[in-house]
Every structure is written in C-alpha cells, then in structure tokens.
Design a protein around this motif. Structure first.
Motif, mmCIF file in Angstrom:
data_model
loop_
_atom_site.group_PDB
_atom_site.id
_atom_site.type_symbol
_atom_site.label_atom_id
_atom_site.label_comp_id
_atom_site.label_asym_id
_atom_site.label_seq_id
_atom_site.Cartn_x
_atom_site.Cartn_y
_atom_site.Cartn_z
ATOM 1 N N GLU A 88 0.811 -1.215 0.000
ATOM 2 C CA GLU A 88 0.000 0.000 0.000
ATOM 3 C C GLU A 88 0.847 1.269 0.000
ATOM 4 O O GLU A 88 0.540 2.231 -0.684
ATOM 5 C CB GLU A 88 -0.911 -0.017 1.233
ATOM 6 C CG GLU A 88 -1.925 1.093 1.240
ATOM 7 C CD GLU A 88 -2.853 0.975 2.420
ATOM 8 O OE1 GLU A 88 -3.055 2.002 3.095
ATOM 9 O OE2 GLU A 88 -3.363 -0.142 2.660
ATOM 10 N N GLY A 89 1.942 1.266 0.751
ATOM 11 C CA GLY A 89 2.744 2.472 0.875
ATOM 12 C C GLY A 89 4.010 2.484 0.036
ATOM 13 O O GLY A 89 4.785 3.426 0.121
ATOM 14 N N THR A 120 9.093 2.264 2.068
ATOM 15 C CA THR A 120 7.897 3.115 2.046
ATOM 16 C C THR A 120 8.212 4.604 2.112
ATOM 17 O O THR A 120 7.300 5.412 2.218
ATOM 18 C CB THR A 120 6.986 2.778 3.235
ATOM 19 O OG1 THR A 120 7.723 2.911 4.446
ATOM 20 C CG2 THR A 120 6.450 1.358 3.122
ATOM 21 N N ARG A 122 8.751 8.176 0.968
ATOM 22 C CA ARG A 122 8.445 9.028 -0.169
ATOM 23 C C ARG A 122 9.495 10.119 -0.293
ATOM 24 O O ARG A 122 10.262 10.375 0.619
ATOM 25 C CB ARG A 122 7.057 9.682 -0.002
ATOM 26 C CG ARG A 122 5.928 8.695 0.149
ATOM 27 C CD ARG A 122 5.556 8.151 -1.181
ATOM 28 N NE ARG A 122 4.511 7.136 -1.030
ATOM 29 C CZ ARG A 122 4.096 6.372 -1.978
ATOM 30 N NH1 ARG A 122 4.628 6.453 -3.173
ATOM 31 N NH2 ARG A 122 3.163 5.488 -1.770
#
Length: 126
Positions: A88-89, A120, A122
């Motif tokens: 998901e991330g 994960t 960003r």
C-alpha cells in the motif's frame, strides 16, 4: 608422604588443542556467511532510508541495492534472489538466498538467509 602433581598431560593438551582448533576452523567458515548477511541487511536498511524509494521502479531499486552490496564484496546474492512486492505504501523487498561452504570431507555448512524490508519512504519532506 609422596605427593602427586596434578596437571594437564601432553596428550590432554593435544586433545584440547584439537578441539579448540576445530572450533576456530568452523568459526572461520561461518563468520563470512553471517558478515555477508549483515551487509545485506544494512544495504536493505540503507535503501529504506533513501528518499523517494517508494516511488522508484523495482529495477532501479535493485540496481541501487547491488551497488551497495558490491561495496561490501558480497558474492552469494544474485539478482534472482531479490523479489519485490507492491504494498500500500510502496514496495516490500525480499532477499532469499543460500550459502553452501565445504567443511570437512563431504560435510558442508548450509546457510539459508531470508530477509524482508519495507520500502515506504516518499521523496521530499518525509
């Protein structure tokens, strides 16, 4: 009254020396395997801290991973041992490999190492 002096005989000393020598030999065979495993773990943790790694292509992540391993002289991890799974991330990276070292005669030491890391992070203000 005669007293007997107690101590280690020459034969006893040789037996102890053989046991300690064999333990040192096994340790010298096992230490590089675990040193490589910890370099794989540190390379994976370093990738997890890389800014924007969650948005990168798996081929780019794999290239960065093997560049870090090349610095640590890792020779047992191959590209087919690295798998990526979309989460998901970001990405979930899994490294699963086996190291086989000859020990004595026809006895081998086999180390199976499996490690996963969530990627994960960003880019930018994370």
């Amino acid at each position: 009254m005669k007293r007997k002096q107690g101590g280690l005989s020459l034969l006893g000393f040789l037996v102890v020396l053989a046991v300690v020598g064999f333990a040192a030999y096994v340790g010298m065979k096992l230490f590089p395997m675990y040193q490589e495993y910890y370099s794989v773990r540190s390379a994976m943790k370093g990738l997890a801290n890389e800014p924007g790694v969650a948005d990168m292509d798996p081929a780019k992540i794999q290239d960065l991973f093997f560049r870090r391993l090349y610095i640590n002289y890792s020779e047992n991890v191959k590209p087919q041992n690295v798998k990526f799974e979309r989460t998901e991330g970001g990405w979930k990276m899994r490294v699963n490999y086996e190291v086989r070292r000859p020990l004595v005669g026809n006895l081998d030491v086999v180390g199976r190492f499996d490690s996963t890391q969530e990627l994960t992070r960003r880019g930018g203000g994370d």
